[in-house]
Design a protein around this motif. Sequence first.
Motif: not given
Length: 792
Positions: A444-448, A499-507, A512-517
Amino acid sequence: MGMGRHIALATVVILVTIGRPTAAQRLAQQPPLVPQPVVADARILDVSAVQQAIDRGVDYLRREQSPRGHWSDMPGSSGGVTALCTLALLNSGVPIDDPLMHRALDYLRRVNSERTYVVALQTMVFCRASPKKDGLIIRRNVKWLEQAQCKQGADKGAWSYKSSARHGDISNSQFAVLALHEAERAGYAVSDPTWRLAHAYWTRTQLPSGAWGYNQSTRDASGSHTCAGIAALVITSGKISGGAASVVDGRVQCCGAQEENEPLERSLRWLEDHFSVLRNPGEGPSRNMWHYYYLYGVERVGRMTARRFIGRHDWYREGAHFLVHEQEPISGFWKGAGVAETNAHIATSMALLFLSKGRRPVVAAKLWYGRTDDWNNHPHDLANLAIHTERQWKRDLTWQVIDARMAQVEDLLQAPVLYMSGRAVPELTRLEKRKLRDYLDRGGFLLAEACCDGQSFEQGFRQLIDEIFPEPEYQLRLLPPEHPIWHAQQPIDPDHAKPLWGVDYGCRTSVVFCGEDLSCYWELARKGHEETYPENVQRQIDAALAIGVNILTYATGREPKYKDAEAQYQLAEHRPEQHERMTIRLAKLQHPGTCNAAPGALANLVRAAQSAMDVPLTSDDRPLSITDPALARYHLVFMHGRSSFRLTAAERKALATYLNNGGTLLVDSVCASRAFTQSFRQEMQAILPAHPLRPIENTHSLFTPTHGGYDITTVERRDPSSSDPGRPLRATTRRVPPLLEAVTLGDRLAVIFSPYDLSCALERHDALECQGYTRQDAARIALNVLFYSLQP
């Protein structure tokens, strides 16, 4: 806190995400506790059976078309059945350049009807097939429908069979609303008074129970008319109400107030309480009649409310299961009861519309979490992003809402992307957090995103990531400019990039997280009843949409699953009997070449093998040291990586001993890493210098079902075709012989190596930039290796 506060337009016809439901509605995310007899096996519906049913239905209508391009129309309604058949065929995948479609469209262009059903269906056909080429017909029909609407009397706002009639009914009105909505989506304006009159009509004619009957004089509730009412309320409410974001004096206002829609809430409750796929539920003469018409309405309700479940019923799987078994097995048609549905052209078209439109792939699901409505500050956000993604990918898509409390991991996995949004600290239970980790473990993939200056949400989300990923190597990191997300589908305006933040998990990057609207600007991107925004605001909307579609493209590879798709492992009957009572032990080897690059690959291989064979298997969660004395207890060991490495002398000796004593080593290079491939070949030359790695001949029994597996003499491999940051990220999938290399000891393959990726595909974390075999064929290759290794 009514459900109707959260009406949202969405993809294809329209979809709506619904706010916090009643207790009965919250059960909508659960599977049926007592399934209906006919749909007892609906949750394991075979995707191939659905596609075969669609193909047979298409073939039937193809054979039934006259040389002039039409089908058997009803008396006085020339063109109506032809338009319905054409619409069904278009949605079932028949291309517009097919001769069948040429004939049908040419025939419909000559139809100039004064009947609401015909005008509406003709409009829907041209809006889907050729909205620009046939724009004059669409404009003509919109004008006709607006003029044909009743402007006074008890049925004010309704439509009847003809423009001259003074009284309207639910059925004609439903088709008129659907046609006008499709016309507006195609860029042809519909007046506000038309929508307001229609909305008032549907609200006024609703029964106290929440249902609808045929008209004001026939008040018996029916499922088909209630589905019509739900669809019409969703559409008309979306046309006359504002969203939760607006532009005031050139400034964007987010997280605005949302309107109640109590009539919609009541109608959904009625349908949940009376739902069935075996009949058209309700009262009076419509009961048990108009069955296929009702199912056609159920499909629309399911998509328009972004629901996988209606009450406790998985509406698509149950309906598809019923239709697959009701289809005439030789000719491929469907027939129902009543004057219209005994016409197989009509019944077959409605069955095809249910099967084809209802199974559209889910591109993402919005996570409903917590005890407030903070999860849904912008109800139109994901709906509008899905519409934009449809246009970019040029394919039909849908989306869903998933209740974090009720959903199982299998339900979450129906969506390739899970989307979270909020302002406050996200409230999830320990079990819900565990389900999120299980979802990510299984591909799965999580976008927040934190909306409306949601600093509290950002703080809480970062804490959530720390809890579901206690391992220190999995942390949110700022995505660099060269990350493929930035150019996966379309360029992003650098002045409005976020700006986007991410967690590299697996391959790949799996969070992916965005702290702005983002959601606020997606909310503003409403298609159909559009506003004109200041240039700077429009640029921000366009940039937010580009970010969203790039994330969805990266996460899915433009290949979201159809709703009825499930992993199917149909293997040969042969099984090695002498191993049936053994426990097969598998392990992943520890080495310095990023040995845990795809942590879920081996676990998923074990799951696939357990579902395909009777032999019990076990695998360890942690990588096993090559020098561990327990290595000898493992039947097969697995090794992968994506960076260069070097083994110690002790590790080389231990691995040589294991292989010479009968062990099997399966290896792949994660995403076809050249560094790992080169290092592995060097190590094998050092470990077994007299036994070099050589390509396995395609005629070897490993590639055949001989040992109980698959025919893998040709497989699908994905090859990235563009690494240019200025162009969309794409990959070409080709059918090729699998390239496997082996070290042969005696008469057996002791080491089997794939220089192309297996692991990321097994983990379901494969991405567009990852060169390797597709998920299904990676599993088949690995299973064939396992079954081959079991031979005496």
